[in-house]
Motif scaffolding. Structure first.
Motif, PDB file in Angstrom:
ATOM      1  N   GLU A  14       0.799  -1.226   0.000  1.00  0.00           N
ATOM      2  CA  GLU A  14       0.000   0.000   0.000  1.00  0.00           C
ATOM      3  C   GLU A  14       0.830   1.274   0.000  1.00  0.00           C
ATOM      4  N   ASN A  15       2.146   1.149   0.192  1.00  0.00           N
ATOM      5  CA  ASN A  15       2.970   2.353   0.194  1.00  0.00           C
ATOM      6  C   ASN A  15       4.423   2.008  -0.160  1.00  0.00           C
ATOM      7  N   ARG A  16       5.221   3.039  -0.324  1.00  0.00           N
ATOM      8  CA  ARG A  16       6.600   2.884  -0.769  1.00  0.00           C
ATOM      9  C   ARG A  16       7.423   2.052   0.212  1.00  0.00           C
ATOM     10  N   GLN A  17       7.279   2.301   1.512  1.00  0.00           N
ATOM     11  CA  GLN A  17       8.089   1.581   2.486  1.00  0.00           C
ATOM     12  C   GLN A  17       7.761   0.097   2.499  1.00  0.00           C
ATOM     13  N   GLN A  18       6.466  -0.241   2.401  1.00  0.00           N
ATOM     14  CA  GLN A  18       6.109  -1.660   2.330  1.00  0.00           C
ATOM     15  C   GLN A  18       6.750  -2.325   1.115  1.00  0.00           C
ATOM     16  N   PHE A  19       6.768  -1.613  -0.006  1.00  0.00           N
ATOM     17  CA  PHE A  19       7.390  -2.169  -1.204  1.00  0.00           C
ATOM     18  C   PHE A  19       8.892  -2.350  -1.014  1.00  0.00           C
ATOM     19  N   LEU A  20       9.556  -1.351  -0.443  1.00  0.00           N
ATOM     20  CA  LEU A  20      11.008  -1.459  -0.242  1.00  0.00           C
ATOM     21  C   LEU A  20      11.350  -2.590   0.729  1.00  0.00           C
ATOM     22  N   ASP A  21      10.513  -2.783   1.752  1.00  0.00           N
ATOM     23  CA  ASP A  21      10.731  -3.905   2.680  1.00  0.00           C
ATOM     24  C   ASP A  21      10.589  -5.234   1.947  1.00  0.00           C
ATOM     25  N   TYR A  22       9.576  -5.339   1.087  1.00  0.00           N
ATOM     26  CA  TYR A  22       9.382  -6.544   0.275  1.00  0.00           C
ATOM     27  C   TYR A  22      10.578  -6.764  -0.653  1.00  0.00           C
ATOM     28  N   ALA A  23      11.021  -5.713  -1.332  1.00  0.00           N
ATOM     29  CA  ALA A  23      12.122  -5.824  -2.285  1.00  0.00           C
ATOM     30  C   ALA A  23      13.417  -6.251  -1.599  1.00  0.00           C
ATOM     31  N   GLU A  24      13.605  -5.838  -0.367  1.00  0.00           N
ATOM     32  CA  GLU A  24      14.821  -6.206   0.364  1.00  0.00           C
ATOM     33  C   GLU A  24      14.863  -7.705   0.655  1.00  0.00           C
ATOM     34  N   ARG A  25      13.679  -8.328   0.793  1.00  0.00           N
ATOM     35  CA  ARG A  25      13.605  -9.759   1.122  1.00  0.00           C
ATOM     36  C   ARG A  25      13.697 -10.667  -0.099  1.00  0.00           C
ATOM     37  N   GLU A  26      13.375 -10.136  -1.272  1.00  0.00           N
ATOM     38  CA  GLU A  26      13.199 -10.973  -2.454  1.00  0.00           C
ATOM     39  C   GLU A  26      14.290 -10.742  -3.488  1.00  0.00           C
ATOM     40  N   ALA A  27      14.679 -11.813  -4.185  1.00  0.00           N
ATOM     41  CA  ALA A  27      15.628 -11.698  -5.288  1.00  0.00           C
ATOM     42  C   ALA A  27      14.921 -11.331  -6.588  1.00  0.00           C
ATOM     43  N   VAL A  28      13.633 -11.664  -6.671  1.00  0.00           N
ATOM     44  CA  VAL A  28      12.815 -11.363  -7.847  1.00  0.00           C
ATOM     45  C   VAL A  28      11.597 -10.582  -7.391  1.00  0.00           C
ATOM     46  N   LEU A  29      11.278  -9.515  -8.099  1.00  0.00           N
ATOM     47  CA  LEU A  29      10.082  -8.735  -7.804  1.00  0.00           C
ATOM     48  C   LEU A  29       8.943  -9.231  -8.681  1.00  0.00           C
ATOM     49  N   TYR A  30       7.886  -9.696  -8.032  1.00  0.00           N
ATOM     50  CA  TYR A  30       6.694 -10.176  -8.735  1.00  0.00           C
ATOM     51  C   TYR A  30       5.556  -9.243  -8.325  1.00  0.00           C
ATOM     52  N   ILE A  31       5.153  -8.353  -9.236  1.00  0.00           N
ATOM     53  CA  ILE A  31       4.167  -7.322  -8.949  1.00  0.00           C
ATOM     54  C   ILE A  31       2.936  -7.565  -9.814  1.00  0.00           C
ATOM     55  N   GLN A  32       1.778  -7.556  -9.199  1.00  0.00           N
ATOM     56  CA  GLN A  32       0.551  -7.874  -9.931  1.00  0.00           C
ATOM     57  C   GLN A  32      -0.563  -6.889  -9.562  1.00  0.00           C
ATOM     58  N   LYS A  33      -1.385  -6.578 -10.554  1.00  0.00           N
ATOM     59  CA  LYS A  33      -2.502  -5.665 -10.350  1.00  0.00           C
ATOM     60  C   LYS A  33      -3.448  -6.210  -9.287  1.00  0.00           C
ATOM     61  N   LEU A  34      -3.892  -5.351  -8.398  1.00  0.00           N
ATOM     62  CA  LEU A  34      -4.872  -5.719  -7.383  1.00  0.00           C
ATOM     63  C   LEU A  34      -6.255  -5.682  -8.029  1.00  0.00           C
ATOM     64  N   LEU A  35      -6.873  -6.834  -8.149  1.00  0.00           N
ATOM     65  CA  LEU A  35      -8.179  -6.916  -8.788  1.00  0.00           C
ATOM     66  C   LEU A  35      -9.289  -6.573  -7.796  1.00  0.00           C
ATOM     67  N   PRO A  36     -10.377  -6.001  -8.268  1.00  0.00           N
ATOM     68  CA  PRO A  36     -11.483  -5.612  -7.384  1.00  0.00           C
ATOM     69  C   PRO A  36     -12.384  -6.801  -7.043  1.00  0.00           C
ATOM     70  N   ILE A  37     -11.895  -7.695  -6.189  1.00  0.00           N
ATOM     71  CA  ILE A  37     -12.650  -8.893  -5.829  1.00  0.00           C
ATOM     72  C   ILE A  37     -12.674  -9.054  -4.307  1.00  0.00           C
ATOM     73  N   VAL A  38     -13.693  -9.741  -3.822  1.00  0.00           N
ATOM     74  CA  VAL A  38     -13.767 -10.080  -2.396  1.00  0.00           C
ATOM     75  C   VAL A  38     -13.734 -11.593  -2.197  1.00  0.00           C
ATOM     76  N   ARG A  39     -13.710 -12.334  -3.287  1.00  0.00           N
ATOM     77  CA  ARG A  39     -13.640 -13.797  -3.228  1.00  0.00           C
ATOM     78  C   ARG A  39     -13.024 -14.297  -4.529  1.00  0.00           C
ATOM     79  N   ASP A  40     -12.540 -15.532  -4.518  1.00  0.00           N
ATOM     80  CA  ASP A  40     -12.039 -16.129  -5.746  1.00  0.00           C
ATOM     81  C   ASP A  40     -12.499 -17.571  -5.838  1.00  0.00           C
ATOM     82  N   LEU A  41     -12.164 -18.205  -6.947  1.00  0.00           N
ATOM     83  CA  LEU A  41     -12.563 -19.585  -7.207  1.00  0.00           C
ATOM     84  C   LEU A  41     -11.365 -20.512  -7.064  1.00  0.00           C
ATOM     85  N   ARG A  42     -11.615 -21.692  -6.550  1.00  0.00           N
ATOM     86  CA  ARG A  42     -10.645 -22.782  -6.622  1.00  0.00           C
ATOM     87  C   ARG A  42     -11.250 -23.841  -7.548  1.00  0.00           C
ATOM     88  N   VAL A  43     -10.514 -24.175  -8.592  1.00  0.00           N
ATOM     89  CA  VAL A  43     -10.937 -25.193  -9.553  1.00  0.00           C
ATOM     90  C   VAL A  43      -9.883 -26.293  -9.543  1.00  0.00           C
TER      91      VAL A  43
END
Length: 265
Positions: free
Chosen positions: A126-155
């Motif tokens: 949700e903010n720059r610091q959260q992203f930088l903390d995530y980036a410090e932990r990971e060797a690869v950055l995997y960033i994905q659009k936040l979809l407007p959903i409150v539930r999902d499907l398992r198939v």
């Protein structure tokens, strides 16, 4: 038929299956070489079992290779069905990758660890610091659009069958049952989501996986799939999985779709 498993808990319902500890596999080379199927080896075993002993493996090589790493999985999905994959950026976690994300993406968005499951390693940024903390932990950055959903499907796909499909709804950001999400049995499952997963699994040769699907304005998006999925979503899911696995391994016809393969009221 000679069946050998390396994971007895995944094959409890299959009759006549012999268990061999993965770390002991080279002590049983002749037995493995004569097997009709080798079931649920560890990822580290599959090259030896497939390329050296040349035995059929279940789940399939596609299920292992595409499902082992979220980055490779998403790249394959973007090639196979780009219109059904949320907008995603995968870059190295260096100053160039970090700058690219900060320059091109707006908060909030989703970030993931490329090797994780059961809702772990998935973060709402949700903010720059959260992203930088995530980036410090990971060797690869995997960033994905936040979809407007409150539930999902398992198939759930086993063999060449969709054996179950149901909605999952969480109390917060994650919908995984293992993270406290609940199964909704009062909502029907869209046919286009089932058709997408069924066709994609057949095309890619994935024969044992739980696909996570988001629906946005009636359009299905594949979030990811898990080769080793939980069986706690619905009471008889484990039985359905074992029956479909048995049909597939024995070469029997797939069970025709039934109304209760979709969990609804």
């Amino acid at each position: 038929m000679k069946l050998i498993t390396f994971d007895p808990f995944r094959t409890l319902g299959l009759p006549g299956v012999r268990y061999i500890k993965p770390e002991h596999m080279n002590q049983h080379r002749e037995t493995l070489a004569e097997a009709d199927w080798l079931l649920f080896p560890g990822f580290w075993q599959i090259n030896s079992l497939h390329y050296v002993l040349k035995r059929p493996i279940f789940p399939s090589l596609s299920s292992y290779h595409l499902g082992h790493d979220k980055a490779e999985m998403t790249r394959a999905l973007q090639t196979a069905c780009p219109e059904h994959v949320p907008e995603t950026l995968i870059v190295a976690s260096d100053k160039y990758g970090i700058s690219q994300v900060l320059d091109q993406w707006r908060f909030p968005f989703v970030a993931k660890s490329v090797r994780s499951s059961q809702g772990m390693g998935v973060y709402l940024i949700e903010n720059r610091q959260q992203f930088l903390d995530y980036a410090e932990r990971e060797a690869v950055l995997y960033i994905q659009k936040l979809l407007p959903i409150v539930r999902d499907l398992r198939v759930v796909v086993v063999g060449e069958e969709v054996v179950a499909s149901y909605w999952r709804e969480g109390v917060g950001f994650l919908n995984n049952v293992s993270q406290g999400g609940r199964v909704r049995t009062d909502m029907s499952v869209p046919d286009n989501a089932i058709s997408l997963v069924e066709g994609l699994a057949r095309y890619l040769g994935i024969n044992h996986a739980g696909f996570d699907v988001a629906m946005v304005d009636g359009h299905p998006y594949i979030l990811e799939f898990n080769r080793l999925f939980g069986n706690t979503g619905i009471p008889d899911l484990n039985q359905r999985v074992q029956q479909a696995m048995s049909r597939y391994l024995l070469g029997e016809p797939s069970s025709p779709p039934s109304s209760d393969s979709k969990v609804s009221a």
